[in-house]
Design a protein around this motif. Sequence first.
Motif, short mmCIF file in Angstrom:
data_model
loop_
_atom_site.label_atom_id
_atom_site.label_comp_id
_atom_site.label_asym_id
_atom_site.label_seq_id
_atom_site.Cartn_x
_atom_site.Cartn_y
_atom_site.Cartn_z
N LYS A 202 0.87 -1.66 0.04
CA LYS A 202 0.14 -0.12 0.07
C LYS A 202 0.71 1.35 0.08
CE LYS A 202 -4.00 -1.68 1.81
NZ LYS A 202 -4.75 -2.09 3.61
N THR A 203 2.47 1.49 -0.24
CA THR A 203 2.87 2.38 0.24
C THR A 203 3.95 2.71 -1.51
OG1 THR A 203 4.78 1.01 0.77
CG2 THR A 203 3.68 1.97 2.51
N VAL A 204 3.06 2.07 -2.35
CA VAL A 204 3.78 1.87 -3.19
C VAL A 204 3.10 2.84 -4.16
CG1 VAL A 204 4.41 1.10 -4.97
CG2 VAL A 204 4.49 -0.53 -3.45
N LEU A 205 3.48 3.86 -5.06
CA LEU A 205 3.31 4.59 -5.55
C LEU A 205 3.24 4.36 -7.59
CD1 LEU A 205 1.32 6.92 -6.17
CD2 LEU A 205 3.13 8.68 -6.28
N TRP A 206 2.28 3.95 -7.90
CA TRP A 206 2.35 3.57 -9.29
C TRP A 206 1.38 4.36 -10.26
CZ3 TRP A 206 3.32 -1.34 -9.31
CH2 TRP A 206 3.18 -2.40 -7.88
N SER A 207 3.07 4.19 -11.53
CA SER A 207 2.41 4.92 -12.41
C SER A 207 3.44 4.41 -13.93
CB SER A 207 4.13 6.30 -12.03
OG SER A 207 5.29 6.27 -12.65
N ASP A 208 2.54 5.83 -14.69
CA ASP A 208 2.36 4.66 -16.46
C ASP A 208 2.36 5.37 -17.06
OD1 ASP A 208 3.27 3.14 -18.56
OD2 ASP A 208 1.71 1.36 -18.10
N GLU A 209 2.98 5.84 -18.43
CA GLU A 209 2.17 6.41 -19.57
C GLU A 209 1.71 6.26 -21.22
OE1 GLU A 209 6.64 5.57 -19.83
OE2 GLU A 209 5.47 7.07 -18.56
N SER A 210 0.94 6.19 -21.82
CA SER A 210 1.10 4.94 -22.33
C SER A 210 0.31 6.28 -23.58
CB SER A 210 -1.00 4.67 -22.34
OG SER A 210 -0.90 3.66 -23.60
N LYS A 211 0.56 5.45 -25.19
CA LYS A 211 0.27 6.50 -26.05
C LYS A 211 -1.13 6.33 -26.82
CE LYS A 211 2.54 7.98 -30.46
NZ LYS A 211 3.08 7.39 -31.72
N PHE A 212 -2.06 7.23 -27.19
CA PHE A 212 -3.28 7.19 -27.58
C PHE A 212 -3.44 8.17 -29.17
CE2 PHE A 212 -3.70 6.35 -23.17
CZ PHE A 212 -4.62 5.39 -23.14
N GLU A 213 -4.00 7.46 -30.31
CA GLU A 213 -3.84 8.16 -31.70
C GLU A 213 -5.19 8.07 -31.72
OE1 GLU A 213 -2.47 5.52 -34.46
OE2 GLU A 213 -0.18 4.82 -33.37
N VAL A 214 -5.30 9.19 -31.75
CA VAL A 214 -6.76 9.50 -32.42
C VAL A 214 -7.13 9.35 -33.87
CG1 VAL A 214 -8.08 11.98 -32.62
CG2 VAL A 214 -6.20 11.90 -30.77
N LEU A 215 -8.09 8.25 -33.94
CA LEU A 215 -7.96 8.20 -35.03
C LEU A 215 -9.35 8.06 -35.87
CD1 LEU A 215 -7.35 4.20 -34.44
CD2 LEU A 215 -6.65 5.86 -35.25
N PHE A 216 -9.61 9.82 -36.26
CA PHE A 216 -10.86 9.84 -36.44
C PHE A 216 -10.84 10.12 -38.29
CE2 PHE A 216 -12.74 14.47 -38.77
CZ PHE A 216 -13.94 14.30 -37.55
#
Length: 329
Positions: A202-216
């Motif tokens: 419970k003392t862990v701060l989880w983080s991540d990033e991701s790439k999202f393509e705008v498929l218009f």
Amino acid sequence: MRATHSKKVGTGSNKRPEKLNVHIRNSWRTNLQLIMSIGYKKSLSAWQCLSEVKMGRGSPIPPMLRRKIVEQYQKGVSQRKIAKSLKLSSSTVHNIIQRFRESGTISVRKGQGRKTILDARDLRALRRHCITYRNATVMEITTWAQEYFQKTLSVNTIHRAIRRCRLKLYRSKKKPYLNMIQKRRRFLWAKAHLKWTVAKWKTVLWSDESKFEVLFGKLGRHVIRTIEDKDNPSCYQRSVQKPASLMVWGCMSACGMGSLHIWKGTINAERYIQVLEQHMLPSRRRLFQGRPCIFQHDNARPHTASITTSWLRRRRIRVLKWPACSPDL
């Protein structure tokens, strides 16, 4: 002298349907007489036998009717009388009685039919090849089978043969490739953290990033249309050459959700440090309120850069070691 009048039935093309209609009427008349002879209060198995009656030439005689032929034969009734009473041909009655004399059963003899192109031995060889080369296409398997068995085989034949081998074509699941070193490191990491308690996690701060393509404007592969609508612009498959993308960074812990940051383009070490200063540090203060915590991020290049690690060291932020190619959050 009595004059004979000939009645013209029709052309030769119309005689065959009339004969077929007569045959169907006679068959229905025979089935109706059989139902009347059995009665309406028989068991369910008797009616199931009657439901197996097939109309048309070459169909097998129902088991109930075969049993009745044998019963009348055992009572001493002649074959001609049996055939006449049941509206069957004498040869049919003779064959059923002869089979009963030889084998003592009234079951239908298994017909010869057309033999399969691939026998049991060929199917075992095909199954071994499919299991060995699981990612091969049906066309590749067909080419191999033609060379191996020295037979003319089509793609549909191989499709049916694969199903006969109790195999089926599925879409494979996607999974990142791991070599032996990466598997070993992940095993050691799991073994080292095996004794961690729930309070420690419970003392862990989880983080991540991701790439999202705008498929218009990008449409799918499938479209519902008629044959004439193939050149209709609304039925085209549209694709974007270089779609716009957004980068999203977020963090969370057992205490709650952290901040979410969105920016355009790619990320480098300098921009990642700005994200940590503007979003990670406030989220840590808000979620843990001064309590010690462990920060987690993966092994991306901006995360493992020298300026990033030195910044985390100056801020006295404890980082959780993360093995390479680990699953994302």
